[in-house]
Write an enzyme that holds these catalytic residues in place. Structure first.
Site, mmCIF file in Angstrom:
data_model
loop_
_atom_site.group_PDB
_atom_site.id
_atom_site.type_symbol
_atom_site.label_atom_id
_atom_site.label_comp_id
_atom_site.label_asym_id
_atom_site.label_seq_id
_atom_site.Cartn_x
_atom_site.Cartn_y
_atom_site.Cartn_z
ATOM 1 N N ASP A 158 0.680 -1.095 -0.056
ATOM 2 C CA ASP A 158 0.062 -0.054 -0.052
ATOM 3 C C ASP A 158 0.814 1.103 -0.074
ATOM 4 O O ASP A 158 0.555 2.224 -0.588
ATOM 5 C CB ASP A 158 -0.940 0.094 1.202
ATOM 6 C CG ASP A 158 -2.107 -0.966 1.033
ATOM 7 O OD1 ASP A 158 -2.224 -1.458 -0.034
ATOM 8 O OD2 ASP A 158 -2.971 -1.015 1.941
ATOM 9 N N TYR B 265 -10.097 -0.580 3.166
ATOM 10 C CA TYR B 265 -9.574 -0.603 4.189
ATOM 11 C C TYR B 265 -9.218 0.804 4.634
ATOM 12 O O TYR B 265 -8.719 1.545 4.063
ATOM 13 C CB TYR B 265 -8.160 -1.307 4.271
ATOM 14 C CG TYR B 265 -8.070 -2.690 5.201
ATOM 15 C CD1 TYR B 265 -8.701 -3.919 4.642
ATOM 16 C CD2 TYR B 265 -7.663 -2.513 6.775
ATOM 17 C CE1 TYR B 265 -8.670 -4.937 5.653
ATOM 18 C CE2 TYR B 265 -7.785 -3.658 7.337
ATOM 19 C CZ TYR B 265 -8.190 -4.882 6.897
ATOM 20 O OH TYR B 265 -8.142 -6.164 7.611
HETATM 21 NI NI NI Z 1 -7.023 -7.219 7.998
#
Ligand code: NI
Length: 636
Positions: free
Chosen positions: A292, A375
């Protein structure tokens, strides 16, 4: 004009840098700005710098030439002075937002995608949420490996404002060349029903049943910190906040006022990489191993904290700016949040005569939150009154989902609704900790606790001691945490002794951790070689910034910490960087759905023989809170 050489690049400075780069290197539509970062001044420069000095502002611009498929890195000042410009053959730029948007646009229009969706009962590609993920595994053989490609997991946007992650479309992906913008492959080889149980989480979609009475934090005299540009003074601490397109929140130049003596503790603290290995071999999951930080630039995803209730109390925000692929600068209002929190008791003792002394703990909180597709990651740095610094990652958001037949034999995922599976995965962070404990020349020491066998050195069987190992070189400093030895590591300054004649130091206290299950010989294992040790120590070098190397996207592997430490440089009594790798093993729970309550993971840096006694001693009792009645418990 920035006030200090470590200030993040303002929007105006970024615009000037892009303009200067375009002119200096004759950039046109083929050239994308893959990353624009402050070219941070060296320690030597900073040691000579005095407030008010004029200084040039240099940016490090990573350019991706789509036609030539070449990365160049240029260092240039806002006024156009070129310091360097280098091509990096073989490197591939991270995935840029403008590329993702375009890739999705063409995938949506692809007739094969439209047909495959129809087969699944979806009549419009507009009803599909697509994401663009790097192929975090082997690239299919039919694709020329020179190409820069992403693949597109898909979810059905069945309901307006609904949680589409409840409805994964399994077995259908487009693979898109993000330089030529062509669909190079359609994978449509698995037909499983789209799970239909909704996963609502918005307030408008479900009744909130639990209501508590209002809790508000009042600081009638205002907060106890001052913000001067990017410099923060709080309690006896001062430091500078930084922001980087790749790493997000950064902390510079951390100092503590020890009874009038300002002492440096850290030069730069950041989370330099975050990789999420997925443990499910099924088609919709095994590729989802994304860096990320290194493959996208985490700072790009920073939330504006205006709308939410992200922090409570007297808040001060800082704004940030990032440059997009097309050179446009995007401002992120309220990107960084600062506030104070009451943190329970700092210390307490009741004397034998009943006299109590107690101090409340206050902590300073610096935070920012990113949203990377499904997320959220919150990065929280805490400063404490006992001289400790803590980092805590808060993981929340929505589980990544895939579909399979209800109650299928699916051993690497948790079935959270019938046919809806959340694959097992890990979140592996790597902190880059450039501590300068009372100066740049430090050593790193491993401390193990152990017991001698029953005998003269351990006559009653309860004795234990510690053993210390000073790391001499980089290879010997590649270490795992050892619970059986209550292992810790400390950064010491061998040139500066405390009043007991021992080197002053700061210890790293590990929090929760894990070990990767990804095999080292796998594509991801090679690319993220750093994750196989919890600790690395390197000689501080300006170019060595990211533990998986500068360009993990489609990299063959081996770069970063594993490569640099081949040199096995001496790391004793010199300027070193400590890299701490910490991971969360995430076996999803049904209760992580539809939104995952925050999971926490981090570490603490604590003074270890740095002060003469605990600095918590100097903290005054909190009269405003305690009041003084007959049951006074606040020590006055
Ligand atoms: Ni996770």
């Amino acid at each position: 004009m920035s006030a200090h050489p470590l200030d993040p690049l303002s929007a105006a400075e970024q615009e000037s840098l892009v303009k200067a780069a375009r002119a200096a290197w004759k950039l046109d539509h083929r050239h994308l700005v893959a990353m624009l970062q402050l070219h941070e001044p060296t320690k030597e420069f900073l040691s000579k710098y005095k407030a008010g000095d004029a200084f040039p502002r240099f940016g490090r611009i990573t350019i991706w030439d789509q036609e030539k498929a070449m990365v160049s890195e240029g260092v240039i000042s806002t006024s156009g002075e070129v310091q360097s410009c280098t091509e990096i053959p073989g490197a591939k730029a991270p995935v840029l937002a403008i590329e993702s948007e375009r890739a999705i646009e063409i995938a949506r229009k692809d007739q094969r995608v439209i047909d495959a969706l129809k087969k699944r009962g979806i009549n419009s590609a507009d009803d599909v949420h697509m994401e663009t993920w790097p192929i975090g595994a082997k690239i299919p053989d039919y694709i020329d490996d020179g190409r820069r490609v992403i693949w597109t997991p898909m979810w059905h946007k069945r309901d307006k404002d609904g949680n589409f992650y409840a409805h994964p479309i399994n077995g259908l992906h487009a693979i898109v060349d993000i330089d030529k913008f062509e669909v190079v492959g359609i994978e449509d080889d698995e037909q499983t029903p789209i799970p239909q149980t909704a996963g609502p989480y918005r307030e408008s979609q479900q009744e909130s049943l639990v209501h508590l009475k209002e809790l508000s934090i009042h600081q009638p005299e205002g907060p106890s910190f001052t913000v001067n540009g990017w410099r923060i003074d709080w309690e006896r601490w001062n430091f500078r906040v930084g922001f980087d397109q790749r790493e997000g929140l950064v902390i510079h130049d951390v100092r503590f006022n020890d009874n009038g003596n300002e002492r440096k503790i850290a030069h730069r603290l950041s989370i330099a990489e975050l990789v999420i290995p997925y443990g499910d071999p099924s088609q919709g999951a095994y590729r989802k191993n994304a860096f990320d930080t290194g493959e996208y630039g985490l700072g790009n995803f920073t939330n504006s904290l205006t709308l939410g209730c992200d922090c409570l109390g007297e808040i001060v925000y800082l704004d940030a700016a990032v440059t997009e692929g097309d050179g446009k600068v995007r401002e992120i209002k309220n990107a960084i949040c600062m506030h104070e929190e009451d943190f329970g008791i700092l210390w307490k003792h009741v004397d034998i005569d009943g006299h109590p002394e107690v101090r409340r703990s206050r902590r300073f909180v610096l935070s920012s939150i990113v949203t990377v597709n499904n997320y959220e990651y919150g990065y929280y740095w805490y400063f404490y009154q006992d001289g400790s610094i803590e980092f805590e990652a808060k993981l929340t958001g929505i589980l990544l989902t895939l579909g399979d037949n209800p109650h299928a034999d699916h051993p690497s995922a948790t079935e959270i609704e019938p046919g809806l599976y959340a694959p097992y995965h890990q979140h592996v962070f790597c902190a880059r900790l450039d501590l300068d404990v009372d100066g740049p020349n430090n050593s790193v020491v491993e401390v193990d606790s152990f017991a001698h066998p029953m005998g003269p050195k351990n006559p009653h069987g309860g004795a234990f001691e510690t053993s210390e190992t000073v790391f001499k070189d980089e290879k010997s400093a590649q270490r795992l945490y050892d619970l059986m030895k209550s292992r810790y590591w400390k950064v010491v300054n061998p040139n500066k002794k405390n009043h007991m004649g021992k080197p002053v130091g700061y210890k790293l206290i590990t929090g929760g951790n894990s070990y990767p299950f990804t095999l080292p010989e796998s594509v991801l294992g090679k690319r993220a070689g750093f994750m196989y040790q919890h600790l690395w120590v390197t000689k501080n070098t300006e170019e060595e910034r990211y533990p998986a190397g500068d360009y993990p996207f489609q990299h063959p592997g081996g770069d970063g910490l594993p490569r640099w430490t081949q040199a096995n440089r001496s790391i004793e009594n010199t300027d070193v960087v400590m890299w701490y790798v910490f991971g969360l093993n995430h076996i999803p729970r049904i209760e992580d759905w539809p939104v995952m309550p925050v999971e926490r993971l981090g570490f603490t840096l604590k003074p270890m023989g740095f002060f003469k006694r605990t600095p918590a001693m100097d903290v005054a009792p909190n009269k405003a809170v305690c009041g003084c009645g007959s049951n006074c418990n606040c020590g006055h």
